[in-house]
Scaffold this motif. Structure first.
Motif, mmCIF file in Angstrom:
data_model
loop_
_atom_site.group_PDB
_atom_site.id
_atom_site.type_symbol
_atom_site.label_atom_id
_atom_site.label_comp_id
_atom_site.label_asym_id
_atom_site.label_seq_id
_atom_site.Cartn_x
_atom_site.Cartn_y
_atom_site.Cartn_z
ATOM 1 N N TYR A 373 38.228 49.005 83.247
ATOM 2 C CA TYR A 373 37.269 48.753 84.325
ATOM 3 C C TYR A 373 37.308 47.299 84.783
ATOM 4 O O TYR A 373 37.995 46.458 84.187
ATOM 5 C CB TYR A 373 35.865 49.288 84.038
ATOM 6 C CG TYR A 373 35.251 48.970 82.702
ATOM 7 C CD1 TYR A 373 34.627 47.760 82.483
ATOM 8 C CD2 TYR A 373 35.273 49.909 81.665
ATOM 9 C CE1 TYR A 373 34.038 47.485 81.257
ATOM 10 C CE2 TYR A 373 34.689 49.634 80.431
ATOM 11 C CZ TYR A 373 34.078 48.417 80.233
ATOM 12 O OH TYR A 373 33.508 48.152 79.032
ATOM 13 N N ASP A 374 36.539 47.055 85.825
ATOM 14 C CA ASP A 374 36.654 45.834 86.597
ATOM 15 C C ASP A 374 36.177 44.589 85.824
ATOM 16 O O ASP A 374 35.056 44.555 85.339
ATOM 17 C CB ASP A 374 35.770 46.047 87.844
ATOM 18 C CG ASP A 374 35.928 44.938 88.835
ATOM 19 O OD1 ASP A 374 36.786 44.066 88.609
ATOM 20 O OD2 ASP A 374 35.172 44.954 89.833
ATOM 21 N N GLN A 377 32.816 42.824 86.637
ATOM 22 C CA GLN A 377 31.563 43.307 86.015
ATOM 23 C C GLN A 377 31.233 42.576 84.718
ATOM 24 O O GLN A 377 30.164 42.767 84.158
ATOM 25 C CB GLN A 377 31.681 44.793 85.676
ATOM 26 C CG GLN A 377 31.725 45.703 86.859
ATOM 27 C CD GLN A 377 31.990 47.143 86.425
ATOM 28 O OE1 GLN A 377 31.983 47.474 85.247
ATOM 29 N NE2 GLN A 377 32.243 47.998 87.411
ATOM 30 N N CYS A 378 32.182 41.795 84.238
ATOM 31 C CA CYS A 378 31.974 41.090 82.967
ATOM 32 C C CYS A 378 31.483 39.669 83.184
ATOM 33 O O CYS A 378 31.298 38.915 82.230
ATOM 34 C CB CYS A 378 33.271 41.027 82.168
ATOM 35 S SG CYS A 378 33.974 42.631 81.853
ATOM 36 N N LYS A 386 37.346 36.919 92.340
ATOM 37 C CA LYS A 386 37.953 38.238 92.105
ATOM 38 C C LYS A 386 39.467 38.194 92.176
ATOM 39 O O LYS A 386 40.166 38.938 91.486
ATOM 40 C CB LYS A 386 37.415 39.249 93.121
ATOM 41 C CG LYS A 386 35.955 39.580 92.847
ATOM 42 C CD LYS A 386 35.495 40.784 93.621
ATOM 43 C CE LYS A 386 34.070 41.133 93.202
ATOM 44 N NZ LYS A 386 33.363 41.969 94.127
ATOM 45 N N ASP A 462 26.636 45.831 77.233
ATOM 46 C CA ASP A 462 26.593 45.302 78.603
ATOM 47 C C ASP A 462 26.238 43.811 78.597
ATOM 48 O O ASP A 462 25.995 43.227 77.555
ATOM 49 C CB ASP A 462 25.586 46.104 79.431
ATOM 50 C CG ASP A 462 25.978 46.083 80.902
ATOM 51 O OD1 ASP A 462 26.888 45.291 81.259
ATOM 52 O OD2 ASP A 462 25.376 46.827 81.683
#
Ligand code: AMP
Ligand code: MG
Length: 481
Positions: A373-374, A377-378, A386, A462
């Motif tokens: 995953y991206d 998002q972390c 990006k 998360d």
């Protein structure tokens, strides 16, 4: 052994003193670690059946219970006699497999080493030690263990933030377990007092009991160096910051001991320390732990130097520390990416720079890379770069990686201080009701088997929630415990 019995605070010339735990008002079990119990071949129900043993109100018949004497360098300065100011060894236990362990009650009352303090521990610090010991064990980090945590039914006064506002808190006791509780400071104290015969006696005892197969002082020191390197490489692998790497908190067996104001990295930041008492100089910051390990081993080398005719074996041991750390650290940091070829080390460095500049969460980033995953998002930044992130990902994707290796080296979640604070609040409710606290067992089981706790783990893996930034005790901690 100290010829004087009892807890009168004093300077002690020997290595340990017989002293019994002080009785507490109302002992009760808060949690027993099933995995620790299993490792000892002890049934958790045996622990449940003996509430008065939990806090030392009762002792195992015939047991000689004691506190030990050690010194230490605290924050770089020699502190002289420290000792077990609130830990009392209550049992030497040999499992059916013949494995020896020593059980200590932490928070069991005054000992000759209590100096100006009360010998007690509060619930919050006991929960932190209980959970961290067991979670670290399941993450594969060398550590002492925690068998149970008990309430005392008594209050303890603490100035939690060192701001002059002392308040009553619930008292608790952790039973912690280790093959040995010998610290670097055990050798430093007699050495500083010029008691070379005692240094030798203790070294011979430690070698014979804790280092089977090791027959020379040179090999013994080398082994301590190696074990310390292994422990710290694992700390760097999981993002653990001990917070108080004083030489009295360094075990000769290379096990993580004395969980105080520790923390796990949120965003990757080598200069981070959770310990507010160290906020000025940041001596024990994440990125400096390997160098502090070396410094501490140097102090040990000086303390035991009278055992050696020349210093070469000590220097060799220190070099062995450095070599072992550098090679293991490289291996583990590569393994976190599923890689084994040292030619890929520049990629590790590149990721670390990126994690730092883009404020990426250390644990979540590797899970994102593993699960595809991206990376954006972390990030703790509102607008991460990006382009830089996807540039790295595309470079990384060209590597042939071993996913099993990644899984084995990356925790799905780590016990951040904000989670622990929630657990402490939960445990306080059980404490007030006088019941066992299932949430503590769930937390340690969720580290060993995250798939069994999907909801909890989704939350805990998360990013750090915004509320935790302003809540005291959730990011920064003092030594008050
Ligand atoms: P630590 O910073 O927790 O490693 O503790 C350093 C020294 O202070 C050790 O000798 C501890 O036993 C002692 N100590 C810490 N807290 C207490 C307490 N509440 N009562 C007595 N001794 C303590
Ligand atoms: Mg300590």
């Amino acid at each position: 052994m100290d010829p004087v019995r009892g807890s009168a605070v004093r300077a002690v010339g020997e290595t340990a003193s017989f002293v019994e735990p002080e009785h507490v008002a109302a002992p009760f079990l808060l949690a027993v670690s099933d995995t620790c119990a299993a490792s000892l071949d002890v049934s958790p129900d045996v622990v449940r059946a003996h509430p008065s043993l939990l806090t030392g109100n009762d002792l195992i018949e015939g047991a000689d219970v004691f506190a030990t004497n050690y010194g230490g360098h605290q924050f770089g300065n020699w502190a002289d006699q420290l000792g077990d100011g609130r830990a009392i060894s209550i049992a030497e236990f040999v499992s059916n497999e013949g494995v020896r362990s020593e059980w200590q009650l932490k928070g069991a009352g005054m000992t000759p080493y209590s100096r100006f303090a009360d010998g007690r521990a509060v619930l919050r610090s006991s929960v932190r030690e209980f959970v961290a010991s067991e979670v670290m064990a399941s993450l594969g980090v060398p550590t002492t263990r925690a068998l149970w945590i008990a309430g005392t039914g008594e209050e303890v006064m603490r100035d939690r933030f060192y701001d002059g506002n002392a308040a009553p808190e619930s008292g608790a006791i952790v039973c912690r377990v280790s093959p040995s509780w010998i610290r670097f400071g055990h050798f430093e104290l007699p050495a500083a007092r010029g008691k070379t015969a005692l240094v030798k006696e203790l070294a011979d005892f430690c070698m014979a009991r804790d280092f089977p197969g090791v027959t020379s002082y040179a090999d013994w020191f080398r082994e301590i160096c190696e074990r310390t390197a292994v422990m710290i490489a694992h700390w760097q692998r999981v993002g653990f910051v001990h917070g108080v790497m004083n030489t009295d908190n360094m075990s000769v067996l290379g096990l993580t001991i004395d969980y105080g104001p520790y923390g796990f990295l949120d965003g990757f930041d080598p200069s981070w320390t959770p310990n507010t008492t160290d906020a000025g100089r940041r001596r024990y910051r994440f990125g400096q732990q390997p160098a502090i390990g070396f410094w501490n081993l140097q102090r040990l080398a000086m303390a035991i130097s009278t055992l050696f005719e020349d210093t070469q074996p000590l220097q060799d041991g220190l070099i062995h520390y450095e070599k072992t750390f550098v090679s293991l650290d490289a291996q583990m940091q590569l393994a976190k990416l599923g890689l084994t070829d040292e030619a890929d080390l520049p990629l590790v460095n590149e990721l670390q720079s990126l994690m730092q500049s883009q404020e990426l969460d250390f644990t979540k980033t590797y899970n994102a890379l593993l699960n595809g995953y991206d990376l954006a998002q972390c990030s703790y930044r509102l607008e991460p770069d990006k382009e830089a992130l996807s540039l790295f990902v595309s470079k990384y994707q060209r590597r042939d990686r071993n996913e099993g290796l990644m899984r084995a080296n990356n925790p799905v979640w780590v016990p951040h201080n904000w989670m622990l604070q929630e657990l402490i609040d939960e445990t306080q409710k059980c404490y007030d009701a006088g019941t066992e606290c299932r949430a503590l067992n769930d937390a340690i089981e969720a580290a060993a088997e995250p798939e069994r706790f999907p909801e909890q783990v989704a939350k805990w893996s998360d990013l750090r929630p915004a509320w935790s930034l302003s809540e005291r005790g959730c990011t920064d901690l003092s030594c008050s415990s």
